[in-house]
Design an enzyme around this catalytic site. Structure first.
Site, PDB file in Angstrom:
ATOM      1  N   HIS A   2       0.841  -1.218   0.000  1.00 56.69           N
ATOM      2  CA  HIS A   2       0.000   0.000   0.000  1.00 56.69           C
ATOM      3  C   HIS A   2       0.871   1.260   0.000  1.00 56.69           C
ATOM      4  O   HIS A   2       0.449   2.299   0.509  1.00 56.69           O
ATOM      5  CB  HIS A   2      -0.936   0.043   1.211  1.00 56.69           C
ATOM      6  N   SER A  23      17.440  18.452 -16.795  1.00 58.80           N
ATOM      7  CA  SER A  23      16.655  19.682 -16.756  1.00 58.80           C
ATOM      8  C   SER A  23      17.330  20.796 -17.529  1.00 58.80           C
ATOM      9  O   SER A  23      18.555  20.924 -17.524  1.00 58.80           O
ATOM     10  CB  SER A  23      16.475  20.114 -15.295  1.00 58.80           C
ATOM     11  N   LYS A  80      20.500  18.246 -12.297  1.00 60.98           N
ATOM     12  CA  LYS A  80      19.391  17.301 -12.109  1.00 60.98           C
ATOM     13  C   LYS A  80      19.478  16.185 -13.161  1.00 60.98           C
ATOM     14  O   LYS A  80      19.742  16.437 -14.335  1.00 60.98           O
ATOM     15  CB  LYS A  80      18.065  18.041 -12.247  1.00 60.98           C
ATOM     16  N   GLU A  95      10.709   6.602 -18.025  1.00 59.30           N
ATOM     17  CA  GLU A  95       9.625   7.416 -18.582  1.00 59.30           C
ATOM     18  C   GLU A  95       9.280   6.940 -19.991  1.00 59.30           C
ATOM     19  O   GLU A  95       8.102   6.857 -20.371  1.00 59.30           O
ATOM     20  CB  GLU A  95      10.025   8.893 -18.541  1.00 59.30           C
TER      21      GLU A  95
END
Ligand SMILES: O=C(O)C[C@H](O)C(=O)O
Length: 465
Positions: A189, A319, A325, A332
């Site tokens: 969960h 980025s 970053k 993705e």
């Protein structure tokens, strides 16, 4: 651009002078200016080349086509398979739902190219090979197009999809073995749960892909059945006796795949359940990939404010504005592919459910979606494997921190002090911001020594691999 005049049963049509296609292809080009990016897939055109060659051989064997015509048809089919006529198939999938215009595109190109091979000038004189009477002999679009769908689908699964999935599966298997002693906290969960090893967690991904591969292979039986020989409505009108069995044998020989003639040609023309079934397996694999890629990107999240239990390769600056970053870009891409495949499954389900009486007329859209999914999954697995999975390493610091902090190690105390007392320890530790040990000993349920003896994450990983 200069043009020549071609004819079909409706009359004269102007066709680009240097192209081998004829009147019916040109009509389709003019009448279906829809989504020019959605060309009839190359895999379907190649499959047509296999089946037209097989039909020519079968027709000659059965005495209905002269050997000279067979050889010319086969020669052009080989040129198509060699990619020499790649610019001759300009039609889009948004055309007749039977794929008739693409069937005729192939018939016209074969007839006109054979004319030139014989030393004639394109567009001058009558062609020795007739697009309908010779190239399309003993065939209809209604049985050729579904045959092309099965050839193209089977081939791409064998050539692209399965090798890609297996490559990723093998890497995840190796990681699972390498990480078999790395004890980490489990999550159910999305909340802290009892420990397991990183190897156990990865073994679940391996099993998912193995089941997906099995599901895919289970669909080969139906995919190996070919409609060819059914002609217009499945009765086999205008075919010589024995044609259906023999033509499937030739296709099997030319493709090196175990094709056979369909047991029931009415089903093979009017329904595409084999494509629905096989794409169902592709959807299952997409569902697995979505879960696997999501887990891996969340485990790798951070580097300072995320879960941070594994490292994945730093591949590109992530980025344009945030210096330094790095993002989980392969994950993705894979998850976007999974979304596309699930969407394709909807289009295929709608297409497959729309056979009307003797013919399904959603053939091109079903074929295109299937081939897109099969290629995307194969390519995405290789990309994810090479640029992410092979470089996955445990982040031991992150794993240790979460394991030691976890309140659910308290589960190990159930057999010793009971569920309710163990729950009090967990709640007290959380409320008072204490360690489990501090709370347990403080509440007087056990000693430091007992805590050391009973709360051992490495003993909490069960016996299952
Ligand atoms: O093109 C064919 O061979 C048949 C066509 O799809 C039809 O059934 O009208």
């Amino acid at each position: 651009m200069s043009f020549r005049t071609e004819h079909d049963t409706m009359g004269a049509v102007q066709v680009p002078a240097d192209k081998y296609w004829g009147a019916q292809t040109e009509r389709s080009r003019n009448n279906f200016k829809i989504g020019p990016e959605a060309s009839m897939p190359k895999e379907i055109i190649d499959a047509f080349a296999y089946l037209k060659k097989a039909a020519a051989y079968t027709n000659t064997d059965l005495g209905v086509l002269p050997a000279e015509k067979r050889d010319l048809i086969a020669q052009v089919c080989d040129e198509i398979l060699d990619g020499k006529l790649a610019t001759e198939f300009p039609l889009v999938i948004w055309q007749t739902g039977s794929g008739t215009q693409s069937n005729m595109n192939v018939n016209e190109v074969v007839a006109n190219r054979a004319h030139v091979i014989q030393g004639n000038i394109l567009g001058e004189g009558k062609t020795f090979i007739h697009p309908n009477d010779d190239v399309n002999k003993s065939q209809s679009s209604n049985d050729t197009y579904p045959t092309a769908m099965h050839i193209a689908a089977y081939k791409i699964l064998i050539d692209v999809t399965i090798p890609g999935i297996e490559k990723l599966r093998d890497t995840l298997q190796a990681k699972s073995e390498a990480f078999k002693s790395v004890v980490k906290i489990g999550r159910t969960h999305l909340m802290d749960a009892t420990p397991l090893t990183l190897g156990q967690e990865f073994s679940g991904y391996v099993s998912q892909l193995n089941h997906g591969l099995k599901a895919l292979r289970n669909t080969f039986d139906h995919l190996s059945e070919l409609a060819l020989g059914g002609t217009a409505v499945g009765t086999g009108i205008n075919t010589p006796k024995g044609y259906d069995v023999k033509v499937a044998e030739y296709i099997a020989q030319f493709t090196n795949l175990p094709f056979i003639t369909a047991e029931n040609k009415f089903e093979a023309l009017a329904a595409h359940d084999a494509i629905v079934e096989s794409h169902g397996a592709l959807k299952q694999i997409a569902v697995s990939l979505m879960k696997i890629a999501n887990d891996i990107r969340m485990l790798a999240s951070g580097p300072r404010s995320g879960i941070g239990e594994i490292h994945i390769p730093d591949n590109e600056p992530g980025s344009s504005i945030m210096p330094g970053k790095v993002n989980p870009t392969q994950n993705e891409a894979v998850t976007m592919v999974a979304a596309q495949v699930m969407g394709n499954d909807v289009a295929i389900s709608i297409g497959g459910s729309n056979g009307h009486y003797e013919l399904n007329v959603f053939k091109p859209v079903m074929a295109a979606n299937f081939l897109q999914s099969a290629r995307l999954i194969g390519d995405a697995c290789v990309s994810f494997n090479d640029h992410c999975a092979v470089g996955i390493e445990p982040n031991y610091d992150g794993i240790k921190k979460h394991l030691e902090n976890s309140l659910m190690l308290v589960t190990a105390l159930n057999p010793h002090i009971g569920y309710e007392n163990a729950a009090k320890i967990a709640k007290t530790a959380l409320k008072e911001n204490k360690s489990l040990r501090e709370a347990a000993v403080g509440l007087g349920y056990l000693t430091n020594e007992q805590f050391d003896e009973w709360v051992r994450p490495e003993d909490m990983i069960g016996s299952l691999k």
